[in-house]
Design an enzyme around this catalytic site. Sequence first.
Site, PDB file in Angstrom:
ATOM      1  CD  GLN A  78      -3.225   0.878   0.291  1.00 37.04           C
ATOM      2  OE1 GLN A  78      -3.491  -0.596   0.061  1.00 37.04           O
ATOM      3  NE2 GLN A  78      -3.332   1.576  -0.676  1.00 37.04           N
ATOM      4  CG  PHE A  79       1.693   3.658  -4.195  1.00 37.82           C
ATOM      5  CD1 PHE A  79       1.886   5.175  -4.160  1.00 37.82           C
ATOM      6  CD2 PHE A  79       0.795   3.097  -4.242  1.00 37.82           C
ATOM      7  CE1 PHE A  79       0.759   5.207  -4.851  1.00 37.82           C
ATOM      8  CE2 PHE A  79      -0.786   3.356  -4.948  1.00 37.82           C
ATOM      9  CZ  PHE A  79       0.255   5.208  -5.282  1.00 37.82           C
ATOM     10  CB  THR A  80      -2.071   5.251  -0.947  1.00 39.20           C
ATOM     11  OG1 THR A  80      -2.512   4.433  -0.263  1.00 39.20           O
ATOM     12  CG2 THR A  80      -2.454   5.232  -2.598  1.00 39.20           C
TER      13      THR A  80
END
Length: 136
Positions: A78-80
């Site tokens: 989950q890069f966010t």
Amino acid sequence: MRAVVQRVSRARVVVDGAEVGAIGAGLVVFLGVDRADDETDVEYMAGKIAGLRIFADAEDRMNLSLTQRGGEALVVSQFTLMADCRKGRRPGFSRAAPGQMALALYEAVVERLSSMGVKVATGVFQADMQVDLSND
């Protein structure tokens, strides 16, 4: 490295209409990798996830870890989570690790959790994933 950890009774990840990972009771871990992360962060994060005492014991007190309970983990990239939202209305992702680096460290966390005896399922790195979970 940042993680959002949710205790669940069940969870699954779907990509392009197909289930790619599923668990029963355990933890869903949304994992973001910072460009400054390294193997030290992998060890710390895997240890923290496996050792969090957030499951009920026989006296219904949150006193057991994932490894003590024999629970499972669904780890989803989950890069966010690395978003910087301090200025303006559009998040910045300059702290997020580049793809290959993030993939290697994400996989290292998964491998480390597995080596600790945790049954681990995953999503598909950089895919458009739908996560279905039942919070516990």
